[in-house]
Design a protein around this motif. Structure first.
Motif, short mmCIF file in Angstrom:
data_model
loop_
_atom_site.label_atom_id
_atom_site.label_comp_id
_atom_site.label_asym_id
_atom_site.label_seq_id
_atom_site.Cartn_x
_atom_site.Cartn_y
_atom_site.Cartn_z
N TYR A 63 0.78 -1.15 0.15
CA TYR A 63 0.08 0.03 0.11
C TYR A 63 0.88 1.00 0.09
N GLN A 97 -5.54 7.19 3.40
CA GLN A 97 -4.83 6.86 2.32
C GLN A 97 -4.88 5.50 2.19
N GLN A 135 -7.49 2.68 -0.52
CA GLN A 135 -6.83 1.64 -1.22
C GLN A 135 -7.25 0.24 -0.75
#
Length: 129
Positions: free
Chosen positions: A10, A120, A124
């Motif tokens: 990630y 963030q 994802q």
């Protein structure tokens, strides 16, 4: 979290100065775990710090250069596994709680960074559950 998901990478973009706080938080965690803790956390923490050293551009190797580094506003995109980000998030929360208890009146940088990271990661599809 499944094994495959733990090993998925990630990416999180942040200021390099924010990564330095993460590096310090993980260093603190490693120091505690080395003495009387979990060797797995020590190994995972080491892997996070090494990933940072490899991914952050121009990481200085001496104390004098660190005084003026990083340049203000320098951005970095860090790529870590789900397992690594999980440790980062938990330790940012842990050390934010310590900062809260100290109540020195300074802004709690760890809380802002963990919010940035989690937002963030969530975008994802990452989940810490």
């Amino acid at each position: 979290m499944g094994a495959a998901r733990e090993q998925s990478k990630y990416r999180v973009q942040m200021d390099t100065s924010q990564w330095l706080i993460i590096d310090a938080v993980i260093d603190n965690t490693i120091a505690i775990e080395v003495v009387d803790g979990d060797p797995g956390i020590v190994d995972l923490g080491d892997s996070i710090r090494h990933a940072g050293w490899e991914q952050v551009p121009d990481w200085p190797h001496d104390a004098e250069a660190l005084k003026t580094w990083p340049p203000a506003g320098q951005q970095v995109t860090m790529s870590l596994t789900g397992q690594q980000w999980s440790l980062v998030a938990s330790q940012l929360e842990r050390w934010a709680a310590v900062s809260d208890r100290l109540a020195d009146g300074n802004e709690n940088a760890e809380r802002g960074i963990v919010a940035l990271v989690l937002a963030q990661l969530s975008a994802q599809g990452w989940s810490n559950r």
